[in-house]
Design an enzyme around this catalytic site. Structure first.
Site, short mmCIF file in Angstrom:
data_model
loop_
_atom_site.label_atom_id
_atom_site.label_comp_id
_atom_site.label_asym_id
_atom_site.label_seq_id
_atom_site.Cartn_x
_atom_site.Cartn_y
_atom_site.Cartn_z
N GLU A 428 39.32 -119.30 -50.69
CA GLU A 428 37.90 -119.04 -50.78
C GLU A 428 37.26 -120.10 -51.67
O GLU A 428 37.71 -120.34 -52.79
CB GLU A 428 37.74 -117.63 -51.39
CG GLU A 428 36.50 -117.41 -52.16
CD GLU A 428 36.60 -116.17 -53.08
OE1 GLU A 428 37.71 -115.64 -53.29
OE2 GLU A 428 35.55 -115.77 -53.58
N ASP A 509 39.78 -114.85 -55.07
CA ASP A 509 39.66 -114.45 -56.47
C ASP A 509 40.09 -113.00 -56.66
O ASP A 509 39.97 -112.19 -55.74
CB ASP A 509 38.19 -114.57 -56.92
CG ASP A 509 37.77 -116.02 -57.05
OD1 ASP A 509 38.66 -116.89 -57.14
OD2 ASP A 509 36.55 -116.28 -57.06
N ASP A 511 38.70 -110.58 -57.88
CA ASP A 511 37.55 -109.74 -58.22
C ASP A 511 37.01 -109.06 -56.97
O ASP A 511 37.60 -109.16 -55.89
CB ASP A 511 36.46 -110.56 -58.92
CG ASP A 511 35.93 -111.67 -58.01
OD1 ASP A 511 36.29 -111.69 -56.82
OD2 ASP A 511 35.16 -112.51 -58.50
N ASP A 513 34.37 -109.59 -55.10
CA ASP A 513 34.01 -110.50 -54.01
C ASP A 513 35.25 -110.99 -53.28
O ASP A 513 35.28 -111.06 -52.05
CB ASP A 513 33.25 -111.72 -54.55
CG ASP A 513 31.77 -111.41 -54.66
OD1 ASP A 513 31.34 -110.35 -54.14
OD2 ASP A 513 31.04 -112.21 -55.29
#
Ligand code: 0RA
Length: 649
Positions: A428, A509, A511, A513
């Site tokens: 990403e 990541d 997280d 997102d």
């Protein structure tokens, strides 16, 4: 009394000796824990039978420090009167005669235990000792056995006001080897299932082996309805209450009852659990076929009637997508395809389940038309997705996606052309992509940076063209080089044999997102490249959450727990030592060396392999990865990490 008694007891000994000699034939493998735990189910089943007969609401299972286990119920208590044929008490017959289970009651009493297994006497045979304590008619009786042989008479030891039975036993360590300890979690999971299938029965499990005792209690008034609710716990359900279906048909041998709970959610796959007499049938069988047939015809019928169906009929797979269901059949004399009862073959059950489900589900749709429409819409979406995957290859070919451009420009390919050793990282964002390109092993690792969020294909099923206009999706198809569309039979359909990389690794990541992007990628793969998931080619990279440093030492933690452990470790004997703690918010914060060291180096990294062993796991996986439920996610990681480590050797 002694003549008959002796004759009886000789017979008894012969029977039990057989169990001791060949425990595997009666109870399963005595070395891998299966026979050991089978002993528990066997004893518990008797208490469950008392519940089914309407006399018992509580079963208490206690694991004791001396490696014994006790099962207490509050049923009628085993009868203590003299058994005419054997000249010993009925209780002693039950404890020592193989298959003596249901002799005393010819009503439909023995529904679970009698059919499940070999009876408590087989457990007695493989126990160093077994004790039965009976509360009945205001009297407490007790009798003790060793290796299945009685060492005391059935003695009166006191008075009581309640009724019930307690059976305690210690598995014989000369028979059980390798795995010799009861596994609390396994017992807990199994008995939880038992209590779901027996509405109103409370099962309490107490582990007294450790200093601090551990208690787990299961009690579901809603029975299988609550079971289904729990399966769908973290899913977006299409209707708040499961559909409950109940029916009965009397056949020659007695009554067959069927009970089902059904609930659709927005999940991808189906999750149908089948049981006969409280025993799970992993491979389904005639109850499963009856349900499937009824579902397909009922939902197609409803869709047509409401003018919701324009094209072809919905397929079985379509109508079952996102369905969680429990099918519980009680049958007086069921047949199974094998000893392990994995598949029910009693043919009359198909029709019984089919008729009951068809009728009741129709009724339900009539009464709940808006829910009926939601379920049909969901099936239509599944059908479109399937159609889309089928059309995908034509479309991509026409647009030249596959042949036209060759390899995408953004791809930093690896040098090797041997797919077996090649991996592709789907990363990403450009900055993380940059670090990954620099840090990788360029011989075998390719990097494909994907910008921003990839299209949510789930929402675009009605418009396949749009899916394939998406740049990121085109890029992936071209980079993988294996075609697209779930059906390999289709020309141009996704074919793992053509894959340019044996590992497709999603690296996002750690997280919310990142989790979202990962879900979108998995959704795309699931809908258009499912063979890659089925074949175990899809992985999820696990970047660390923290860097911990002391002087020149750097270490990485993948969870908060691990972070604390490492801090303690680094401090050593000096509580004031200065430890640097950096929380990584994204892959971009890591320099190429760090990214290599922590996440990409095949020697040291941990990855999750996305596997689909069972539909159940698929469902859970998607939710696990999508949700932010940390303990669940960690459990998932722990479960799969091992597998991946092995794989990477
Ligand atoms: C045979 C007949 C009856 C009860 C039982 C067995 C029985 C066995 C076990 C084993 C564990 N717990 C149990 N509870 C009951 C019926 C007796 C009657 O009619 O009163």
């Amino acid at each position: 009394m002694s003549d008959t008694y002796d004759a009886g007891s000789i017979q008894v000994l012969e029977g039990l000796e057989a169990v001791r000699k060949r425990p595997g034939m009666y109870l399963g493998d005595p070395h891998d824990g299966s026979a050991l735990h089978h002993c528990i189910w066997e004893v518990v089943d008797n208490s469950v039978d008392e519940h089914l007969a309407g006399f018992n609401d509580i079963v208490e299972v206690t694991l004791l420090p001396d490696h014994s286990l006790s099962v207490r119920d509050y049923g009628r208590g085993i009868p203590v009167d003299l058994h005419e044929e054997f000249g010993i008490s009925a209780a002693e017959v039950i404890m020592t005669k193989l298959h003596a289970g249901g002799k005393f009651d010819n009503s439909s009493y023995k529904v679970s235990g009698g059919l499940h297994g070999v009876g408590v006497s087989a457990v007695n045979a493989v126990s160093e000792w077994m004790e039965v304590t009976i509360h009945r008619d205001g009297t407490i009786y007790r009798q003790r056995f060793e290796a299945g042989v009685r060492v005391t008479e059935l003695e009166v030891i006191g008075t009581c006001e309640d009724t019930g039975t307690q059976i305690s036993f210690k598995p014989d360590s000369s028979i059980f080897t390798n795995i010799t300890e009861f596994d609390f979690d396994q017992i807990d999971t199994r008995l939880k299932e038992t209590s779901f299938l027996n509405a109103g029965l409370k099962i309490v499990i107490t582990d007294e082996r450790a200093e601090e005792q551990h208690v787990s209690e299961h009690h579901y008034e809603g029975g299988i309805t609550e079971f289904v609710r729990q399966i769908n716990e973290r899913r977006e359900v299409l209707h708040p209450d499961p559909v409950l279906i109940h029916g009965e048909k009397v056949i020659e041998k007695g009554p067959v009852t069927v009970e089902l709970a059904l609930q659709w959610s927005d999940a991808f796959s189906e999750n149908i659990l089948c049981y006969t007499n409280i025993i799970r049938n992993r491979d389904g069988g005639t109850h499963m076929s009856g349900l499937r047939t009824a579902l397909t015809s009922c939902i197609n019928g409803y869709a047509k009637k409401k003018n919701l169906l324009k094209g072809d009929n919905l397929s079985g797979d379509d109508v079952r997508e996102g369905l969680a269901a429990i099918v519980s059949v009680k049958h007086p004399d069921p047949s199974f395809s094998s000893q392990t009862k994995d598949k029910l073959v009693s043919s009359e059950v198909t029709g019984i389940v089919q008729t009951v489900v068809y009728e009741k589900l129709n009724e339900y749709f009539e009464e709940n038309p808006s829910i009926g429409k939601l379920i049909v819409d969901k099936a239509l979406l599944a059908s479109k997705a399937r159609e889309a995957a089928r059309k995908a290859r034509d479309l991509t070919r026409r647009k030249g996606v596959l042949e036209g451009g060759g390899l995408p420009g953004k791809l930093a390919d690896c040098q090797s052309r041997n797919p077996e050793e090649c991996e592709i990282y789907l990363v990403e964002g450009d900055s993380a992509g940059g670090s990954a390109k620099t840090g990788r092993d360029r011989r075998i690792q390719a990097i494909l940076p994907l910008r921003g969020k990839i299209l949510n294909v789930e929402r675009q099923m009605h418009n396949v063209a749009k899916v394939f206009q998406n740049q990121e999706i085109q890029t992936m198809i071209r980079a993988f080089g294996a075609g697209v569309g779930n059906n390999i039979e289709d020309e141009g359909g996704f074919n793992t044999e053509k894959l340019r990389y044996s590992k497709l690794i999603i690296m996002t990541d750690a997280d919310v997102d990142g989790a979202h992007i990962r879900t979108l990628m998995l959704t795309f793969l699931w809908r258009f490249m499912r063979p890659a998931i089925d074949g175990g080619h899809v992985y999820i990279a696990q970047p660390p959450l923290y860097q911990l440093s002391k002087g020149k030492i750097n270490r990485y933690a993948f969870s908060d727990e691990e972070r604390d452990d490492i801090i303690d470790d680094l401090k050593g004997d000096n509580p004031d030592a200065k430890i640097g703690v950096q929380r990584y918010k994204g892959l971009g914060e890591m320099n190429p060396e760090q990214l290599w060291e922590t996440t990409m180096n095949p020697e040291t990294r941990t990855m999750l392999r996305v596997t689909v062993k069972e539909a159940e796991e698929t469902n859970r996986m998607f939710e696990t990865l999508m949700g932010e439920d940390v303990p669940e996610r960690r459990a998932f990681i722990e479960r799969y990490a091992k597998e991946v480590t092995n794989l990477d050797i």
